[in-house]
Scaffold this active site. Structure first.
Site, PDB file in Angstrom:
ATOM      1  N   ARG A  53       0.831  -1.199   0.000  1.00  0.00           N
ATOM      2  CA  ARG A  53       0.000   0.000   0.000  1.00  0.00           C
ATOM      3  C   ARG A  53       0.873   1.259   0.000  1.00  0.00           C
ATOM      4  O   ARG A  53       0.471   2.331  -0.424  1.00  0.00           O
ATOM      5  CB  ARG A  53      -0.948   0.018   1.199  1.00  0.00           C
ATOM      6  CG  ARG A  53      -1.999   1.076   1.058  1.00  0.00           C
ATOM      7  CD  ARG A  53      -2.575   1.615   2.346  1.00  0.00           C
ATOM      8  NE  ARG A  53      -2.859   0.635   3.342  1.00  0.00           N
ATOM      9  CZ  ARG A  53      -2.288   0.629   4.542  1.00  0.00           C
ATOM     10  NH1 ARG A  53      -1.380   1.540   4.873  1.00  0.00           N
ATOM     11  NH2 ARG A  53      -2.614  -0.281   5.419  1.00  0.00           N
ATOM     12  N   TYR A 105     -10.996  20.180 -16.569  1.00  0.00           N
ATOM     13  CA  TYR A 105     -11.630  18.864 -16.631  1.00  0.00           C
ATOM     14  C   TYR A 105     -12.797  18.808 -15.631  1.00  0.00           C
ATOM     15  O   TYR A 105     -12.599  19.008 -14.419  1.00  0.00           O
ATOM     16  CB  TYR A 105     -10.574  17.800 -16.314  1.00  0.00           C
ATOM     17  CG  TYR A 105     -11.111  16.408 -16.213  1.00  0.00           C
ATOM     18  CD1 TYR A 105     -11.563  15.736 -17.344  1.00  0.00           C
ATOM     19  CD2 TYR A 105     -11.171  15.755 -14.996  1.00  0.00           C
ATOM     20  CE1 TYR A 105     -12.072  14.448 -17.242  1.00  0.00           C
ATOM     21  CE2 TYR A 105     -11.665  14.466 -14.891  1.00  0.00           C
ATOM     22  CZ  TYR A 105     -12.119  13.825 -16.017  1.00  0.00           C
ATOM     23  OH  TYR A 105     -12.619  12.562 -15.916  1.00  0.00           O
ATOM     24  N   ASP A 179      -1.968  20.416 -13.970  1.00  0.00           N
ATOM     25  CA  ASP A 179      -2.484  19.185 -14.560  1.00  0.00           C
ATOM     26  C   ASP A 179      -2.028  19.186 -16.022  1.00  0.00           C
ATOM     27  O   ASP A 179      -2.546  19.944 -16.837  1.00  0.00           O
ATOM     28  CB  ASP A 179      -4.014  19.147 -14.446  1.00  0.00           C
ATOM     29  CG  ASP A 179      -4.620  17.860 -15.009  1.00  0.00           C
ATOM     30  OD1 ASP A 179      -3.972  17.225 -15.868  1.00  0.00           O
ATOM     31  OD2 ASP A 179      -5.747  17.501 -14.605  1.00  0.00           O
ATOM     32  N   LYS A 204      -4.670   8.487 -19.683  1.00  0.00           N
ATOM     33  CA  LYS A 204      -4.758   9.127 -20.997  1.00  0.00           C
ATOM     34  C   LYS A 204      -3.484   8.820 -21.796  1.00  0.00           C
ATOM     35  O   LYS A 204      -3.139   7.669 -21.946  1.00  0.00           O
ATOM     36  CB  LYS A 204      -5.026  10.617 -20.809  1.00  0.00           C
ATOM     37  CG  LYS A 204      -6.156  10.919 -19.806  1.00  0.00           C
ATOM     38  CD  LYS A 204      -7.526  10.450 -20.282  1.00  0.00           C
ATOM     39  CE  LYS A 204      -8.584  10.508 -19.183  1.00  0.00           C
ATOM     40  NZ  LYS A 204      -8.756  11.792 -18.533  1.00  0.00           N
TER      41      LYS A 204
HETATM   42  C1  LIG Z   1      -9.132  12.227 -17.308  1.00  0.00           C
HETATM   43  C2  LIG Z   1      -8.570  13.431 -16.659  1.00  0.00           C
HETATM   44  C3  LIG Z   1      -8.447  13.499 -15.256  1.00  0.00           C
HETATM   45  C4  LIG Z   1      -8.924  12.382 -14.347  1.00  0.00           C
HETATM   46  O1  LIG Z   1      -8.191  11.229 -14.524  1.00  0.00           O
HETATM   47  P1  LIG Z   1      -8.785   9.725 -14.285  1.00  0.00           P
HETATM   48  O2  LIG Z   1      -7.607   8.868 -14.569  1.00  0.00           O
HETATM   49  O3  LIG Z   1      -9.920   9.564 -15.237  1.00  0.00           O
HETATM   50  O4  LIG Z   1      -9.227   9.668 -12.865  1.00  0.00           O
HETATM   51  C5  LIG Z   1      -7.872  14.641 -14.719  1.00  0.00           C
HETATM   52  N1  LIG Z   1      -7.455  15.662 -15.493  1.00  0.00           N
HETATM   53  C6  LIG Z   1      -7.576  15.630 -16.839  1.00  0.00           C
HETATM   54  C7  LIG Z   1      -7.103  16.795 -17.643  1.00  0.00           C
HETATM   55  C8  LIG Z   1      -8.130  14.528 -17.463  1.00  0.00           C
HETATM   56  O5  LIG Z   1      -8.261  14.505 -18.796  1.00  0.00           O
END
Ligand SMILES: *Cc1c(COP(=O)(O)O)cnc(C)c1O
Length: 383
Positions: A53, A105, A179, A204
């Site tokens: 963990r 997002y 992000d 992604k």
């Molecule tokens: C998809 C996404 C997230 C969230 O990620 P998950 O892996 O789906 O939890 C956060 N920020 C951006 C810009 C995203 O495209």
């Protein structure tokens, strides 16, 4: 110091120059053990591993590669991008203040709002395309902890000047979190531009094959927020599985070829759409008429990403019918995969987000660009 992109491509392709000296294997093993033994003096056999963990050899390979790609010091993987984002917010005390962009997002924005409301954490907003508006969003608060940037923003494709955002955040004693999911470390290293943490939805482009849910946070150094985030992960345990971590590393080995191919196609598609009579506007920072083009050219190297949005002439029904007529391109959420996906965000987000009803977001994959353009062309016919 930034390393040129060819050496980063090498780091990714060679999985951090992995070679198993015991077996000669060029691919790391999957280590599923959740617990790690102690010797006869009750010392851990490897002090890095106690219980999965907190840390596992399976996470470490992908974490090291991603830290290097981001010019960071350390990286932690999480069970999803949202788990990574949540880990940062869980460290904030009631009464703190966070500045968010007006375009980001939606999954993150809605969770952050709900969490901060429950925890009495104050939120204010700046315009994502204007990093100077961060100054006004901070004014009047005396304990701003974080400024959040997502660039290019989802799905409006605003470009935020990371360097400027970092300087405004730091002037107020706050940290800057970026992000960078839509940019990827192929083209942008936010830590070099002053960010304190970089967040990724590794679901992604990092993994790139729409078959792993994972998140990551990278830091330039061991500041207090980083230590708190690490304690949060170790304590609350939002870690990926060992197989997912291994798949993520495998996906990252082709990151540069995938993203470079997709970005090239995204540029060609943006130009095709811009000259099409059925299109009202194309939102892609690679186009010279995009308001964020100059900032993007400074902070994105070698391309402008594989995500773009376009507005069709018409309304919601027109946009949905275009999506419905596509044969090769699939209507689905998510982005950064090898397959091209299209999404009508207006259907999915609340009215207050003001996503234009005629907007379609396209995540460009690595299919033949001629096939993609032909598919869009036939779907736009008759508008
Ligand atoms: C998809 C996404 C997230 C969230 O990620 P998950 O892996 O789906 O939890 C956060 N920020 C951006 C810009 C995203 O495209």
């Amino acid at each position: 110091m930034s390393v040129d992109s060819s050496s980063k491509a090498t780091i990714a392709a060679k999985a951090g120059h992995f070679l198993d000296v015991n077996t000669g294997a060029v691919v790391p093993e999957i280590q599923p053990s959740t617990t790690f033994a102690r010797d006869d003096r009750y010392q851990l056999i490897d002090p890095a591993n106690t219980y999965a963990r907190d840390a596992s050899p399976s996470f470490v390979y992908a974490e090291r590669v991603l830290a290097e790609l981001e010019n960071g010091d350390e990286c932690r993987l999480f069970a999803s991008g949202m788990a990574a984002i949540a880990a940062i917010f869980y460290t904030l005390k009631p009464g703190s203040h966070v500045v968010l962009p007006d375009s980001m997002y939606w999954g993150a924005k809605s969770w952050i709002h709900a969490h901060c409301h429950r925890q009495d954490i104050f939120l204010s907003q700046y315009h994502a395309a204007d990093a100077d508006s961060i100054v006004d969003a901070i004014a009047g608060y005396n304990s701003t902890q974080l400024v959040w940037v997502e660039t290019p923003s989802n799905p409006m494709m605003h470009v935020t000047d990371i360097e400027l955002a970092a300087s405004h955040a730091h002037d107020a004693g706050a940290l800057l979190v970026v992000d960078s999911t839509a940019s990827t470390p192929v083209i942008t290293q936010p830590l070099d531009l002053g960010a304190d943490l970089v967040v990724h939805s590794a679901t992604k482009a990092l993994n790139g094959h729409s078959d792993v849910l994972a998140g990551a946070i990278v830091t330039a150094d061991s500041h207090d927020l980083w230590l708190a985030v690490c304690a949060e992960r170790a304590g609350a345990g939002a870690v990926p599985g060992t197989f997912e971590s291994w798949l993520l590393l495998r996906g990252m080995r082709t990151l540069f070829v995938r993203v470079n191919a997709a970005m090239k196609s995204a540029m060609a598609i943006a130009e095709f759409l811009q000259s099409h009579s059925a299109i009202e506007a194309v939102l892609y920072p690679g186009l010279v008429n995009h308001p964020g083009h100059d900032i993007a050219s400074r902070q994105m190297q070698g391309g402008y990403g594989s995500l773009l949005s376009f507005l069709v002439n018409g309304d919601s029904t027109t946009a949905l019918s275009v999506a419905g007529k596509l044969q090769l391109i699939t209507s689905a959420t998510s982005l950064g995969g090898v397959e091209t996906l299209i999404e009508h965000r207006h259907t999915l987000e609340p009215e207050e987000n003001a996503i234009p009803e005629n907007l379609l977001r396209l995540s460009v994959g690595i299919e033949s660009v001629e096939d993609l353009i032909n598919d869009l062309d036939q779907a736009l016919r008759g508008i």
